[in-house]
Design an enzyme around this catalytic site. Sequence first.
Site, mmCIF file in Angstrom:
data_model
loop_
_atom_site.group_PDB
_atom_site.id
_atom_site.type_symbol
_atom_site.label_atom_id
_atom_site.label_comp_id
_atom_site.label_asym_id
_atom_site.label_seq_id
_atom_site.Cartn_x
_atom_site.Cartn_y
_atom_site.Cartn_z
ATOM 1 N N SER A 24 -22.082 29.918 3.747
ATOM 2 C CA SER A 24 -21.124 29.096 3.010
ATOM 3 C C SER A 24 -20.358 29.947 1.993
ATOM 4 O O SER A 24 -20.888 30.942 1.489
ATOM 5 C CB SER A 24 -21.932 28.013 2.276
ATOM 6 N N PRO A 25 -19.119 29.564 1.676
ATOM 7 C CA PRO A 25 -18.365 30.353 0.681
ATOM 8 C C PRO A 25 -19.085 30.385 -0.672
ATOM 9 O O PRO A 25 -19.603 29.369 -1.130
ATOM 10 C CB PRO A 25 -17.044 29.591 0.541
ATOM 11 N N CYS A 27 -18.250 32.038 -4.475
ATOM 12 C CA CYS A 27 -17.446 32.816 -5.422
ATOM 13 C C CYS A 27 -18.316 33.852 -6.110
ATOM 14 O O CYS A 27 -19.422 33.538 -6.555
ATOM 15 C CB CYS A 27 -16.849 31.903 -6.489
ATOM 16 N N GLN A 101 -11.968 31.045 3.110
ATOM 17 C CA GLN A 101 -11.735 29.718 2.543
ATOM 18 C C GLN A 101 -10.564 29.845 1.583
ATOM 19 O O GLN A 101 -10.678 30.491 0.543
ATOM 20 C CB GLN A 101 -12.967 29.204 1.802
ATOM 21 N N TYR A 188 -10.673 20.747 -6.988
ATOM 22 C CA TYR A 188 -9.534 21.662 -7.039
ATOM 23 C C TYR A 188 -8.247 20.941 -6.617
ATOM 24 O O TYR A 188 -8.253 19.743 -6.361
ATOM 25 C CB TYR A 188 -9.834 22.917 -6.204
ATOM 26 N N ARG A 236 -12.746 21.553 3.948
ATOM 27 C CA ARG A 236 -13.910 21.133 3.149
ATOM 28 C C ARG A 236 -13.525 19.960 2.269
ATOM 29 O O ARG A 236 -12.558 20.036 1.506
ATOM 30 C CB ARG A 236 -14.443 22.285 2.282
ATOM 31 N N LEU A 310 -28.565 22.164 0.140
ATOM 32 C CA LEU A 310 -30.024 22.163 0.140
ATOM 33 C C LEU A 310 -30.630 22.028 1.530
ATOM 34 O O LEU A 310 -31.510 21.204 1.742
ATOM 35 C CB LEU A 310 -30.563 21.074 -0.795
ATOM 36 N N ARG A 333 -27.225 29.193 -1.290
ATOM 37 C CA ARG A 333 -28.231 29.832 -2.144
ATOM 38 C C ARG A 333 -29.401 30.413 -1.360
ATOM 39 O O ARG A 333 -29.943 31.459 -1.730
ATOM 40 C CB ARG A 333 -28.700 28.841 -3.216
HETATM 41 C C1 LIG Z 1 -22.669 31.389 -6.242
HETATM 42 C C2 LIG Z 1 -22.028 30.232 -5.560
HETATM 43 C C3 LIG Z 1 -20.654 30.227 -5.383
HETATM 44 C C4 LIG Z 1 -20.034 29.175 -4.694
HETATM 45 N N1 LIG Z 1 -18.705 29.257 -4.412
HETATM 46 C C5 LIG Z 1 -18.140 28.350 -3.592
HETATM 47 C C6 LIG Z 1 -16.834 28.531 -3.092
HETATM 48 O O1 LIG Z 1 -16.184 29.554 -3.304
HETATM 49 N N2 LIG Z 1 -16.302 27.540 -2.326
HETATM 50 C C7 LIG Z 1 -17.019 26.410 -2.004
HETATM 51 O O2 LIG Z 1 -16.506 25.540 -1.312
HETATM 52 N N3 LIG Z 1 -18.287 26.255 -2.422
HETATM 53 C C8 LIG Z 1 -18.865 27.200 -3.171
HETATM 54 N N4 LIG Z 1 -20.172 27.069 -3.535
HETATM 55 C C9 LIG Z 1 -20.931 25.941 -2.996
HETATM 56 C C10 LIG Z 1 -21.668 26.366 -1.710
HETATM 57 O O3 LIG Z 1 -20.787 26.799 -0.708
HETATM 58 C C11 LIG Z 1 -22.556 25.224 -1.174
HETATM 59 O O4 LIG Z 1 -21.737 24.153 -0.779
HETATM 60 C C12 LIG Z 1 -23.568 24.743 -2.210
HETATM 61 O O5 LIG Z 1 -24.158 25.821 -2.910
HETATM 62 C C13 LIG Z 1 -24.672 23.909 -1.568
HETATM 63 O O6 LIG Z 1 -25.336 24.660 -0.563
HETATM 64 P P1 LIG Z 1 -26.778 25.384 -0.822
HETATM 65 O O7 LIG Z 1 -27.737 24.307 -1.272
HETATM 66 O O8 LIG Z 1 -27.139 25.952 0.522
HETATM 67 O O9 LIG Z 1 -26.593 26.419 -1.875
HETATM 68 C C14 LIG Z 1 -20.803 28.090 -4.230
HETATM 69 C C15 LIG Z 1 -22.179 28.082 -4.470
HETATM 70 C C16 LIG Z 1 -22.794 29.141 -5.094
HETATM 71 C C17 LIG Z 1 -24.280 29.119 -5.278
#
Ligand SMILES: Cc1cc2nc3c(=O)[nH]c(=O)nc-3n(C[C@H](O)[C@H](O)[C@H](O)COP(=O)(O)O)c2cc1C
Length: 378
Positions: A24-25, A27, A101, A188, A236, A310, A333
């Site tokens: 997943s994206p 930042c 993205q 956004y 998204r 999650l 994560r």
């Molecule tokens: C460090 C970090 C940066 C993130 N940056 C973006 C982003 O650039 N674009 C986006 O759509 N979501 C972003 N997210 C959200 C994740 O893509 C994801 O949707 C969210 O963390 C839930 O998934 P997970 O439980 O597997 O972490 C970011 C999450 C983290 C932890």
Amino acid sequence: MSDPLLLSPITLRGLTLRNRIVVSPMCQYASKDGAPTDWHLVHLGKFALGGAGIVFCEETAVEERGRKTYGCAGIYDDRHIPAYRRITDFIRSHGASPAIQLGHAGRKASCGPPWTNFRPLTEEDAAAGMTPWRGVSASEIPAKPGALTPIQLDEAGIEEVIGSWRTAAQRSIDAGFEICEIHGAHGYLIQQFLSPLSNTRTDAWGGSLENRMRLALRISEEIRAVWPEDKPVFFRVSAVDGTGGAWDMDDTVALSKALQARGIDVVTCSSGGINGPLNMAVVPRVPGYQVPYAERVRREANIATCAVGLITEPRHAEEILHAGQADLIALAREVMVDPNWPVRAGRELGKEDYLDVLPPDYAWWLRRREEIRRISNV
Ligand SMILES: Cc1cc2nc3c(=O)[nH]c(=O)nc-3n(C[C@H](O)[C@H](O)[C@H](O)COP(=O)(O)O)c2cc1C
């Protein structure tokens, strides 16, 4: 025995992915003047080495003023292209599909990084070279108390922003990306137009659901028009707003149907980003908390979905796919903990040749270790 669904290939348009695992994206706040750095090559490269099907670069701004922070990534200038090309070449050469993205922060611009809780930049930051700037939005409503009031885009301004998305998509093709995701979530710019809490306009871009969706759909049309016919475009969504929000699942299904009609291939179902004074509750953060959104969009809008949020256990991911709740599984994560998660998934789901997803430089040694263990019965 057939391979687990999670580890089996899937074809979207003309693009075949080696499995259904999506990084997943995320930042990183490590870009220099918008361009990615060595940090990104290592950060993203390790996910390609680890066996994912798609490796997403972080949200990448289509305009300089559409960045959240000075460290955010952008693709608003041709000079950014070579730095991305280096990364996409590496990702593709290791069997994953490089994805970008595209995004625009709108009124969420001009902040510090997350570890400052996205504190709005001040005149003190200006003294350190980080001059605050006013973001743009649907209406003159700040993102939060203390944030600068955004500039309300007029008709010409909206057309300019739409043009930036198109140009950024063209640059992304030149930079070697195979998949483009339009970031319409997390409060956004696109979501600022979608939600009636941030969009109080009375012209053709506000008011009815149809009007509030206009920007999302115009951008989708522009991107679909330039993105190669044989390559997929994702979108998204924040399927529901945050606490007190207004945008709900009925709206998301309506949007997804309209996206599907415009040739968008996959809807990634996230949530939150715009809070408000209404009664909407926060989504409880339990494993797979956003999967029901992906399931409903898939069923009612007849479009492929990507589930995220999650999902950490391979068996859980496999169940989601088997139940027809989503077509792809994205992790953020958990892959920071284990960039080789696809290997773990293969082992736990009983895939016979689960080490094949690794480069031979690793796989040969690990297969040998397995063999020694088997012979020694340990
Ligand atoms: C460090 C970090 C940066 C993130 N940056 C973006 C982003 O650039 N674009 C986006 O759509 N979501 C972003 N997210 C959200 C994740 O893509 C994801 O949707 C969210 O963390 C839930 O998934 P997970 O439980 O597997 O972490 C970011 C999450 C983290 C932890």
